[in-house]
Design an enzyme around this catalytic site. Structure first.
Site, PDB file in Angstrom:
ATOM      1  N   GLU A 169      10.110   5.876 -18.109  1.00  0.00           N
ATOM      2  CA  GLU A 169       8.764   6.764 -19.032  1.00  0.00           C
ATOM      3  C   GLU A 169       9.084   6.253 -19.890  1.00  0.00           C
ATOM      4  O   GLU A 169       7.443   5.841 -20.271  1.00  0.00           O
ATOM      5  CB  GLU A 169      10.047   7.909 -18.725  1.00  0.00           C
ATOM      6  CG  GLU A 169       9.382   8.933 -17.206  1.00  0.00           C
ATOM      7  CD  GLU A 169      10.537  10.089 -16.976  1.00  0.00           C
ATOM      8  OE1 GLU A 169      10.218  10.310 -16.290  1.00  0.00           O
ATOM      9  OE2 GLU A 169      10.605  10.396 -18.112  1.00  0.00           O
ATOM     10  N   LYS A 173      19.723  17.727 -13.139  1.00  0.00           N
ATOM     11  CA  LYS A 173      19.465  17.038 -12.627  1.00  0.00           C
ATOM     12  C   LYS A 173      18.483  15.789 -14.157  1.00  0.00           C
ATOM     13  O   LYS A 173      19.491  16.052 -15.021  1.00  0.00           O
ATOM     14  CB  LYS A 173      17.422  17.641 -13.012  1.00  0.00           C
ATOM     15  CG  LYS A 173      16.374  17.199 -12.925  1.00  0.00           C
ATOM     16  CD  LYS A 173      15.232  18.105 -12.780  1.00  0.00           C
ATOM     17  CE  LYS A 173      13.610  17.356 -11.580  1.00  0.00           C
ATOM     18  NZ  LYS A 173      13.808  15.522 -12.719  1.00  0.00           N
ATOM     19  N   HIS A 215       0.763  -1.089   0.377  1.00  0.00           N
ATOM     20  CA  HIS A 215       0.001  -0.160   0.505  1.00  0.00           C
ATOM     21  C   HIS A 215       0.557   1.650  -0.126  1.00  0.00           C
ATOM     22  O   HIS A 215       0.524   2.558  -0.093  1.00  0.00           O
ATOM     23  CB  HIS A 215      -1.023  -0.120   1.306  1.00  0.00           C
ATOM     24  CG  HIS A 215      -1.669  -1.052   1.408  1.00  0.00           C
ATOM     25  ND1 HIS A 215      -3.168  -1.275   0.542  1.00  0.00           N
ATOM     26  CD2 HIS A 215      -1.741  -2.156   2.020  1.00  0.00           C
ATOM     27  CE1 HIS A 215      -3.976  -2.475   1.012  1.00  0.00           C
ATOM     28  NE2 HIS A 215      -3.339  -2.902   1.413  1.00  0.00           N
ATOM     29  N   SER A 252      16.642  18.747 -17.227  1.00  0.00           N
ATOM     30  CA  SER A 252      15.772  19.509 -17.127  1.00  0.00           C
ATOM     31  C   SER A 252      17.234  21.044 -17.950  1.00  0.00           C
ATOM     32  O   SER A 252      17.735  21.299 -18.140  1.00  0.00           O
ATOM     33  CB  SER A 252      15.739  20.212 -15.656  1.00  0.00           C
ATOM     34  OG  SER A 252      15.151  21.560 -15.644  1.00  0.00           O
TER      35      SER A 252
END
Length: 461
Positions: A327, A320, A184, A314
Site C-alpha cells: 500500500e 488482522k 482478466h 486493525s
C-alpha cells in the site's frame, strides 16, 4: 523575542532577523510568499553550493576576482553543500517562476558567510562576487539538472537495482512452485511463481534502463546563457570551465548546453526524465498490487504467498495484518504520477526565452526521485526479502483450475475441451476425471498431456 537588523536593497530598507545570513531581497520573498511549508530539496541546495563555489574558484583563476574573496566564497559554498546552512534557505517553492528569489537567497547567504570568514574586514557582495558571470535564469535550470543527476546516479539506480536483485532471488527460490495463471483476473493456464517474480524483476531492470537513458540530457547544463541565453556578462570560456570543475568535483559527466536558448526557455530534458520516473512508478504499482493480491487472505483470498507481518492491521479486528508495504508503494506511485503531470505542465510554460514554473518543476521532479529511491529500498528489505511461497495453497488452487484443459487441445480439440471445462466448473469434478469418463484419452496419454510443470514451459505438452 526575535531581534532584527535593517538591511537595504535596490527597493529600500527591510527588517531581517538579526541572526539570518540572508538579506533584504530574501526577506522580501519570505514576506511575499507565505504559501506552503514546501522548501527546495536538499540536493537542490547542494547543487547551488556546488555551482557557486565552483564559479568563485574559476573567477579567481581567470583573474576576474580576488583570490582571498573567492576562497571565502568557496568555503561558504561548501558549507551550503554540506547542509550546515540549510536553516537559512527559507523560501517557499511557490515563488517567482524563474526561481530568482532562491538564487538571491543563495547569493546572500554565501556572501554574508564569506564576509564572516574574512573577519568582516572585507565585504563580499551577493551579486558582484557570488553571482559573478551568472543569472538566476541559467543558475536555476542548472541546479535542477545537477540535483536530478545526483539523485538518480547516487540513489535511485542503486535502489532499483537492489529491488530487482531481491525479486530475482525470489524468482529462483520459487522456480518450482507451479500455480494457476490468471488473465482478466480469471483462471488461466499454469505458470510458476518464479516466472511471475522474474517478470517483476525484469520490469524493474527495464525501468533502470529507461531512467539511465535520460541522464545524458540532464548532464547538459544551462550555465553560461545568463539572462536570455546570449551569455551577456559571462566571460568567454567561464561557464565551460565552471562546468568542467563541477564535473571534476562530482564525478558526473556534466557539459555545457549546445544551445543556451533551448536550455533556458525549454525544460524538455526534465519533462523526459519525469516521464521515465512515471513509467517506473507504473511498474512498481503493478508489482506491489500483484504481491498484495497474491498474499490476500489468509483464508478468504488467493494466499499463494505469505508476506511479512509488520504491524497490527486493525484497531477493532484482533490479529488482522495488512499488506502495508504494498500500500505504501502504491501511494508513492500515485504521487509520482501526479508529480509528472505537474512537471509536464510546468515544462509547457516556457515563454520565449525563459520557463516561468521552474521552482515547482524542480520540487516535483526531485521529490519523485527521492520517493522512488526510498520506497524501493524499503519495499525490497521489508517486504520482498521476507516473502514465502504457500506451496500447498498454490497446489490446491491449481488442482481446481479447469483451464488446464488447454493443454489437451492438440489431442481432443477446442470444442471438446470447452465442454469438459464447463462441466468441471459446474460440477466441481476434475478435468482428469471427466476426460477419462468421456473416453477422449487413455490414462497414460492423459498423464503425459497434463504434466503441469511442463505446461509452464510452452509448446505442446
Amino acid at each position: 523575542m526575535t531581534e532584527y537588523r535593517i538591511e537595504k536593497d535596490s527597493m529600500g530598507e527591510v527588517q531581517v532577523p538579526a541572526d539570518a545570513y540572508y538579506g533584504a531581497s530574501t526577506q522580501r520573498a519570505v514576506n511575499n510568499f507565505p504559501i506552503s511549508r514546501l522548501r527546495f530539496d536538499r540536493r537542490f541546495i547542494w547543487a547551488l553550493g556546488l555551482l557557486k563555489g565552483s564559479a568563485a574558484t574559476v573567477a579567481a583563476e581567470m583573474g576576474f576576482k580576488d583570490e582571498e574573496v573567492a576562497a571565502a566564497v568557496r568555503q561558504a559554498a561548501d558549507e551550503v553543500m554540506s547542509g550546515d546552512l540549510d536553516s537559512h534557505f527559507v523560501l517557499d517553492i511557490f515563488q517567482t517562476g524563474s526561481g530568482t528569489s532562491t538564487n538571491t537567497n543563495a547569493n546572500e547567504v554565501i556572501a554574508r558567510r564569506a564576509t564572516e570568514i574574512l573577519g568582516g574586514d572585507r565585504k563580499v557582495h551577493p551579486n558582484d562576487d557570488v553571482n559573478f558571470g551568472q543569472s538566476s535564469n541559467d543558475v536555476i535550470p542548472t541546479a535542477i539538472h545537477v540535483a536530478a543527476v545526483a539523485g538518480i546516479r547516487d540513489g535511485l539506480v542503486d535502489a532499483l537495482d537492489a529491488l530487482a536483485a531481491s525479486l530475482e532471488v525470489k524468482a529462483d527460490e520459487f522456480a518450482d512452485v507451479v500455480k494457476s495463471g490468471r488473465t482478466h483476473l480469471m483462471d488461466a493456464t499454469p505458470v510458476t511463481l518464479g516466472q511471475e517474480f522474474g517478470g517483476f524483476a525484469t520490469q524493474v531492470r527495464k525501468g533502470i534502463e529507461r531512467v539511465e537513458k535520460v541522464l545524458p540530457e540532464l548532464e547538459e547544463l544551462a550555465l553560461g546563457g545568463t539572462a536570455t541565453g546570449t551569455g551577456i556578462n559571462a566571460p568567454e570560456g567561464f561557464a565551460e570551465r565552471v562546468i568542467a570543475l563541477m564535473a571534476e568535483r562530482t564525478g558526473y559527466p556534466f557539459r555545457e548546453a549546445d544551445d543556451h536558448f533551448e536550455a533556458q526557455a525549454a525544460k524538455d530534458a526534465a519533462v523526459s526524465a519525469s516521464g521515465a520516473l512515471r513509467t517506473v512508478a507504473v511498474s512498481l504499482f503493478k508489482i506491489a498490487n500483484d504481491i498484495r493480491f497474491l498474499g490476500s487472505g489468509p483464508t478468504s483470498g488467493i494466499a499463494e504467498i505469505r508476506i511479512p507481518d509488520l504491524q497490527p492491521g486493525s484497531s477493532i479486528m484482533p490479529g488482522k495484518v495488512n499488506p502495508v508495504m504494498s500500500e505504501m508503494l502504491m501511494m508513492v506511485a500515485a504521487q509520482v504520477m501526479g508529480n509528472d503531470a505537474t512537471v509536464a505542465w510546468s515544462g509547457a510554460n516556457g515563454n520565449f526565452e525563459l520557463n516561468v514554473m521552474m521552482p515547482v518543476l524542480a520540487h516535483n521532479l526531485l521529490e519523485s526521485i527521492e520517493l522512488l529511491t526510498t520506497s524501493s529500498r524499503t519495499f525490497a528489505t521489508k517486504c520482498v526479502d521476507g516473502i514465502e511461497a504457500n506451496r500447498e495453497r498454490a497446489q490446491e488452487l491449481l488442482e481446481k483450475n479447469a483451464i488446464v484443459i488447454t493443454a489437451l487441445n492438440p489431442y481432443i480439440g477446442y470444442d471438446n475441451g470447452a465442454k469438459i471445462a464447463k462441466e468441471a466448473v459446474a460440477t466441481g469434478r476434475s478435468v482428469r476425471e471427466l476426460v477419462l469418463e468421456a473416453g477422449l484419452l487413455t490414462e497414460e496419454e492423459l498423464d503425459k498431456a497434463l504434466d503441469l510443470k511442463k505446461m509452464t514451459e510452452g509448446g505442446i505438452v
